[in-house]
Write a protein that holds these residues in place. Sequence first.
Motif, short mmCIF file in Angstrom:
data_model
loop_
_atom_site.label_atom_id
_atom_site.label_comp_id
_atom_site.label_asym_id
_atom_site.label_seq_id
_atom_site.Cartn_x
_atom_site.Cartn_y
_atom_site.Cartn_z
N GLN A 82 -12.37 7.11 -16.82
CA GLN A 82 -13.53 6.32 -16.40
C GLN A 82 -13.42 4.87 -16.88
N VAL A 83 -12.88 4.69 -18.08
CA VAL A 83 -12.70 3.34 -18.62
C VAL A 83 -11.71 2.55 -17.74
N VAL A 84 -10.56 3.17 -17.46
CA VAL A 84 -9.53 2.50 -16.64
C VAL A 84 -10.08 2.19 -15.25
N ALA A 85 -10.81 3.14 -14.67
CA ALA A 85 -11.38 2.93 -13.33
C ALA A 85 -12.34 1.75 -13.32
N ASN A 86 -13.23 1.69 -14.32
CA ASN A 86 -14.23 0.62 -14.38
C ASN A 86 -13.58 -0.75 -14.59
#
Length: 339
Positions: free
Chosen positions: A104-108
């Motif tokens: 989720q961090v990488v996606a955001n």
Amino acid sequence: MKGLFKSKPRTPPDIVRQTRDLLVYADRSVSIPDLRESKRQEKLSELSKNLRELKLILYGNSDAEPVAEACAQLTQEFFKGDTLRRLITMLQYLNLEARKDATQVVANLQRQQVNSRLIASDYLESNIDLMDFLVDGFENTDMALHYGTMFRECIRHQIVAKYVLDSQHVKKFFYYIQLPNFDIAADAAATFKELLTRHKSTVAEFLTKNEDWFFADYNSKLLESSNYITRRQAIKLLGDILLDRSNSVVMTKYVSSMDNLRILMNLLRESSKTIQIDAFHVFKLFVANQRKPSDIINILVANKNKLLRLLADVKPDKEDESFEADKAQVVREIVSLKP
């Protein structure tokens, strides 16, 4: 006196730097030699906590929205060093919750702007080999959904999508979207669709250069697949591609092919109403083509009665005036055709 020794609250860049340092403990085989396993697990627990904090800063929670300045600081620090590379390559060694948070961090971060720039795009352009790592991740059953989500967010950047389309990686998706694991196959199909529809000019350039092998593979591996879900997704995506104005040149060539027409006529005969209707939206392009080659006209004329019977049975579940108008026009065109 106690107050004098209070630790300073960590800033977003602090958390990123600590996360980067802690990632070295993820892979036991390259971790610090002679480190006790209990100590390593302690470090991994700290790493998981940091990833949760990074996610909280970027997404906020039910009590607080994300703070733009904190997100910008976090993003800038993240792409300064090799944090993204470390996180992606070490992801498989983390526990499930940490993997989810990291994903989720990488996606955001792909959407975060710093001074009106998507700095993730600049980073990936200089570290494009990370896309090779992520795309091959679809073959890792345990990691495919994490890598797939990251990959799909990264191809939001046009420079990254162009790299993938210009490489051999695009061919792998014909295999990935038919993997036996339903969730992974569905994820690969969503990624394939994103790759072929998001960046109009890049997709048009790719299709123009590669239309012969691409549509040959698309027809044989997807539209003529024995798997119903593969056929259903493929005919829907084909319509999205051909009906896009950016691909008008490719569309005209596609609808001038006798082999393509034969496949579409077979799809019109499917028992699935969904496939029939999506096939109709592509079939109508063959009929509407004002410069139909003679062999296309001959096939349509030779199969005129069969096609009219087939089209009479093609109806959406709900009343659709636009669909009925299109169908009436196609029927008129077929009726008027002469060899």
